[in-house]
Design a protein around this motif. Structure first.
Motif, PDB file in Angstrom:
ATOM      1  N   SER A 246       0.834  -1.205   0.000  1.00 21.12           N
ATOM      2  CA  SER A 246       0.000   0.000   0.000  1.00 21.12           C
ATOM      3  C   SER A 246       0.866   1.252   0.000  1.00 21.12           C
ATOM      4  O   SER A 246       1.930   1.294   0.627  1.00 21.12           O
ATOM      5  N   LYS A 247       0.414   2.264  -0.712  1.00 18.95           N
ATOM      6  CA  LYS A 247       1.148   3.535  -0.751  1.00 18.95           C
ATOM      7  C   LYS A 247       1.236   4.178   0.621  1.00 18.95           C
ATOM      8  O   LYS A 247       2.112   5.023   0.852  1.00 18.95           O
ATOM      9  N   ASP A 248       0.344   3.789   1.531  1.00 17.82           N
ATOM     10  CA  ASP A 248       0.380   4.329   2.897  1.00 17.82           C
ATOM     11  C   ASP A 248       1.640   3.906   3.642  1.00 17.82           C
ATOM     12  O   ASP A 248       2.026   4.531   4.629  1.00 17.82           O
ATOM     13  N   ARG A 249       2.281   2.838   3.165  1.00 15.81           N
ATOM     14  CA  ARG A 249       3.504   2.364   3.806  1.00 15.81           C
ATOM     15  C   ARG A 249       4.757   2.989   3.196  1.00 15.81           C
ATOM     16  O   ARG A 249       5.868   2.716   3.646  1.00 15.81           O
ATOM     17  N   GLU A 251       7.017   6.339   1.541  1.00 13.81           N
ATOM     18  CA  GLU A 251       7.244   7.775   1.612  1.00 13.81           C
ATOM     19  C   GLU A 251       8.068   8.213   0.411  1.00 13.81           C
ATOM     20  O   GLU A 251       8.984   7.503  -0.033  1.00 13.81           O
TER      21      GLU A 251
END
Length: 276
Positions: A246-249, A251
């Motif tokens: 996931s892009k949430d993981r 940076e």
């Protein structure tokens, strides 16, 4: 004696002509006054009737219209939902059938490359609203045919026009501005360890986005000890395992490493044994 009679007759004739001219002028003045009163009366009736004409949309307005700006558009399909209705609220409604058309038009830059449609059509004609159907929903689709032709930083414009044809004419306009931003791609590289026991997938994140990774599970086992892949959902089909980071993981501008353990000591190739 005869000369005097002729002179007197000519004066009478001139007087009659003057009276006739004055009568004609007065007649036309009275006629024009009556016509003007009738026109004013008709216009007043029209204004009263048209003031009770409600033709609205949640996206468009009368005049130059509303303006919507979409930043960071990457050229992929953009779907905008909008409605057309015959009421302002529960009390203010149009009691007559409304016939209208909708058009979507690319203005200026990108006319040959950007496709703008309503329900897969550039023009929707002879749509109707009435008391039984007082609101309709539509989808405006905007997409670039060829993203390679888009210019970064350029503003592309789509004009949406909703026009009533009957019983009165009213035009609603929405201006959609899309600012193209070329998405940066992430970078991937693969390193086979010197001892031949594992491989390292290196990821340089230029633009955080979900990353789908596939690998040959007959050759590799995912090391899930790394927090980036910890507890990811892995699916297996015909010897290929797939999971998503996931892009949430992730940076922006960071580097990440994912480890795979080799089942056998052989060369692992990116794009063949591991795909991203």
């Amino acid at each position: 004696m005869r000369g005097r009679i002729v002179l007197k007759d000519s004066k009478i004739e001139i007087g009659i002509k003057i009276m006739m001219f004055v009568s004609v002028v007065i007649f036309f003045l009275l006629l024009s006054f009556a016509i003007s009163k009738y026109v004013i009366h008709v216009e007043d009736i029209h204004q009263v009737e048209s003031s009770q004409f409600y033709f609205e949309s949640n996206i468009a307005e009368v005049g130059t219209g509303t303006v919507y700006t979409i930043y960071d558009w990457d050229g992929s399909e953009k779907i905008i939902n909008f409605n057309v209705k015959n009421y302002l609220n529960e009390l203010l409604k149009t009691n007559e059938e409304i016939i209208y058309n909708i058009t979507a038009e690319v203005i200026g830059e990108g006319q040959n490359n950007i496709n703008a449609t309503i329900e897969n059509q550039k023009v929707v004609e002879n749509e109707k609203l009435d008391l039984s159907s007082n609101e309709k929903q539509y989808l405006l689709n905007i997409v670039a045919k060829d993203k390679e032709q888009l210019i970064p930083g350029t503003e592309y414009n789509v004009k949406l026009t909703i026009s009533s044809v009957s019983p009165y004419k009213k035009e609603l306009v929405a201006n959609i501005k899309l600012v193209y931003h070329q998405m940066e791609t992430n970078e991937f590289s693969l390193i086979n360890s010197e001892n031949g026991e594992y491989v390292t997938l290196n990821i340089k994140v230029n633009q955080p986005q979900d990353i789908i990774i596939k690998y040959n599970n007959n050759k590799l086992i995912l090391d899930e000890s790394n927090y980036i892949v910890n507890n990811v959902n892995i699916t297996e089909v015909d010897g290929v395992s797939t999971f998503t980071i996931s892009k949430d993981r992730l940076e922006k501008d960071n580097n990440y490493e994912i480890y795979f353990i080799k089942r056998q000591q052989e060369m692992i190739i990116l794009g063949t044994d591991i795909e991203v």
